[in-house]
Design an enzyme around this catalytic site. Structure first.
Site, PDB file in Angstrom:
ATOM      1  N   HIS A 132       0.874  -1.424  -0.057  1.00 54.08           N
ATOM      2  CA  HIS A 132       0.012  -0.038   0.206  1.00 54.08           C
ATOM      3  C   HIS A 132       0.902   1.072   0.105  1.00 54.08           C
ATOM      4  CE1 HIS A 132      -3.340  -2.739   1.259  1.00 54.08           C
ATOM      5  NE2 HIS A 132      -4.145  -1.702   0.623  1.00 54.08           N
ATOM      6  N   LYS A 136      -0.424   4.596   4.635  1.00 50.54           N
ATOM      7  CA  LYS A 136      -1.581   4.162   5.267  1.00 50.54           C
ATOM      8  C   LYS A 136      -1.125   3.624   6.823  1.00 50.54           C
ATOM      9  CE  LYS A 136      -3.863  -0.395   4.970  1.00 50.54           C
ATOM     10  NZ  LYS A 136      -4.992   0.081   5.297  1.00 50.54           N
TER      11      LYS A 136
HETATM   12  P1  NAD Z   1      -8.033   9.275   5.726  1.00 45.17           P
HETATM   13  O1  NAD Z   1      -7.002   9.627   6.627  1.00 45.17           O
HETATM   14  O2  NAD Z   1      -7.650   9.950   4.183  1.00 45.17           O
HETATM   15  O3  NAD Z   1      -9.557   9.838   6.029  1.00 45.17           O
HETATM   16  C1  NAD Z   1      -9.838   9.631   7.410  1.00 45.17           C
HETATM   17  C2  NAD Z   1     -10.885  10.838   7.806  1.00 45.17           C
HETATM   18  O4  NAD Z   1     -11.460  10.250   9.025  1.00 45.17           O
HETATM   19  C3  NAD Z   1     -10.062  11.962   7.777  1.00 45.17           C
HETATM   20  O5  NAD Z   1     -10.383  12.846   7.045  1.00 45.17           O
HETATM   21  C4  NAD Z   1     -10.103  12.268   9.467  1.00 45.17           C
HETATM   22  O6  NAD Z   1     -10.149  13.777   9.724  1.00 45.17           O
HETATM   23  C5  NAD Z   1     -11.484  11.680   9.711  1.00 45.17           C
HETATM   24  N1  NAD Z   1     -12.042  11.249  10.852  1.00 45.17           N
HETATM   25  C6  NAD Z   1     -11.136  11.461  12.192  1.00 45.17           C
HETATM   26  N2  NAD Z   1     -11.875  11.496  13.395  1.00 45.17           N
HETATM   27  C7  NAD Z   1     -13.108  11.558  12.947  1.00 45.17           C
HETATM   28  C8  NAD Z   1     -14.205  11.525  13.647  1.00 45.17           C
HETATM   29  N3  NAD Z   1     -14.247  11.624  15.121  1.00 45.17           N
HETATM   30  N4  NAD Z   1     -15.542  11.696  13.053  1.00 45.17           N
HETATM   31  C9  NAD Z   1     -15.484  11.840  11.702  1.00 45.17           C
HETATM   32  N5  NAD Z   1     -14.378  11.859  10.808  1.00 45.17           N
HETATM   33  C10 NAD Z   1     -13.090  11.542  11.649  1.00 45.17           C
HETATM   34  O7  NAD Z   1      -8.155   7.902   5.194  1.00 45.17           O
HETATM   35  P2  NAD Z   1      -8.613   6.806   4.205  1.00 45.17           P
HETATM   36  O8  NAD Z   1      -7.602   6.499   3.176  1.00 45.17           O
HETATM   37  O9  NAD Z   1      -9.841   7.796   3.537  1.00 45.17           O
HETATM   38  O10 NAD Z   1      -9.071   5.744   4.916  1.00 45.17           O
HETATM   39  C11 NAD Z   1     -10.024   5.740   5.689  1.00 45.17           C
HETATM   40  C12 NAD Z   1     -10.272   4.145   6.500  1.00 45.17           C
HETATM   41  O11 NAD Z   1     -10.793   3.315   5.357  1.00 45.17           O
HETATM   42  C13 NAD Z   1      -8.710   3.676   6.844  1.00 45.17           C
HETATM   43  O12 NAD Z   1      -9.253   2.723   7.935  1.00 45.17           O
HETATM   44  C14 NAD Z   1      -8.460   2.601   5.702  1.00 45.17           C
HETATM   45  O13 NAD Z   1      -7.727   1.463   5.869  1.00 45.17           O
HETATM   46  C15 NAD Z   1     -10.102   2.196   5.253  1.00 45.17           C
HETATM   47  N6  NAD Z   1     -10.094   1.846   3.847  1.00 45.17           N
HETATM   48  C16 NAD Z   1     -10.957   0.858   3.647  1.00 45.17           C
HETATM   49  C17 NAD Z   1     -11.378   0.384   2.215  1.00 45.17           C
HETATM   50  C18 NAD Z   1     -12.343  -0.754   2.209  1.00 45.17           C
HETATM   51  O14 NAD Z   1     -12.472  -1.112   1.043  1.00 45.17           O
HETATM   52  N7  NAD Z   1     -13.059  -1.147   3.340  1.00 45.17           N
HETATM   53  C19 NAD Z   1     -10.662   0.989   1.150  1.00 45.17           C
HETATM   54  C20 NAD Z   1      -9.756   1.950   1.301  1.00 45.17           C
HETATM   55  C21 NAD Z   1      -9.453   2.402   2.597  1.00 45.17           C
END
Ligand code: NAD
Length: 245
Positions: A132, A136
């Site tokens: 990744h 990450k």
């Molecule tokens: P990112 O860091 O870009 O986004 C996370 C967001 O959550 C940020 O904007 C942050 O400010 C926000 N956040 C933090 N605390 C919060 C709160 N209390 N309330 C609301 N929002 C809050 O990360 P990302 O790349 O978008 O990934 C997010 C998650 O999704 C990770 O755990 C990642 O591993 C996962 N992910 C899952 C899949 C899937 O298919 N399941 C795919 C990609 C990423």
């Protein structure tokens, strides 16, 4: 009429991808967005379904708040803590919930293929390698763990009893039945997972490579539309896609 969709973690990479993909759907309309510092309970009160790609702590917070108004919940956050899992379990008593480490169709098909291969090739050494981008935060990826668990299921064993996430130093010969998961981090890689099955003088590799985050957003939206109106409980992407579990 379209269902009202709340995006949790809206300012993040996935939150933005979900909002972009949602604009192309007529059955879902983004009715609210929340990120860190916003009032998630108030936002949840006005939605039929929410999609959460945030952090484990934020996912736990939202799940506890959602238990009052009971919208359908689509959870993509990975690295979930015991606290977050407990909150989602409690939510699933009163609302339909789907938690997936990876919402892509290809990865969900891969889980089935890997399980089948592990079942047929029980004597072969199975290893998983995931790659990744360098931002990450958790490792191994939730998808790598899902793949490793699918291998363990194919072998008919408990994953925690055979897992190996790190190797360093004098580790000795590889124990039979061990399932290794290795991690690489670098650049802007969206997500790559390879399951290896090593036999005597031959090897099978089952691989999935994502080149755009849109596949996760698209899958999460398909799951959200499917989940609205379902009875309380836990569902999987296999249910959504109509694939055998
Ligand atoms: P990112 O860091 O870009 O986004 C996370 C967001 O959550 C940020 O904007 C942050 O400010 C926000 N956040 C933090 N605390 C919060 C709160 N209390 N309330 C609301 N929002 C809050 O990360 P990302 O790349 O978008 O990934 C997010 C998650 O999704 C990770 O755990 C990642 O591993 C996962 N992910 C899952 C899949 C899937 O298919 N399941 C795919 C990609 C990423």
């Amino acid at each position: 009429m379209s269902s009202r969709l709340l995006v949790v973690g809206a300012a993040g990479k996935m939150g933005k991808a979900v909002q972009a993909a949602a604009s192309g759907r007529s059955d879902l309309a983004v009715s609210g967005t929340v990120d860190a510092g916003d009032d998630v309970a108030a936002a949840l009160a006005g939605c039929d379904v929410y999609i959460d790609f945030s952090t484990p702590a934020a996912t736990a917070l939202a799940a506890r708040a959602a238990a009052t108004t009971r919208p359908a919940a689509v959870i993509g956050t990975t690295g979930l803590t015991a606290d977050a899992n407990a909150a989602l379990e409690a939510l699933s008593e009163v609302a339909p919930v789907i938690v997936a480490a990876n919402f892509s169709l290809g990865v969900n098909l891969m889980l089935g293929l890997v399980r089948q291969a592990a079942k047929a090739l029980g004597e072969w050494d199975a290893e998983v390698v995931e790659t990744h981008h360098n931002k990450k935060r958790d490792a191994p990826s939730g998808t790598a763990l899902a793949i490793a668990r699918a291998i363990a299921a194919g072998h008919g064993v408990e994953y925690d009893a055979v897992k190996r996430h790190t190797r360093d130093g004098e580790i000795g010969a590889r124990p039979h039945g061990e399932i290794g998961v290795a991690t690489m981090r670098g650049g802007d890689v969206v997500g790559e997972h390879v399951a290896y099955f090593f036999g005597e003088a031959e090897r099978i590799e089952i691989a999935h490579r994502a080149t755009s985050r849109s596949i996760f957003a698209t899958g999460a939206l398909v799951a959200a539309a499917w989940l609205v109106g379902k009875p309380p409980g836990r569902y999987t992407m296999l249910d959504v896609l109509g694939l055998p579990s």
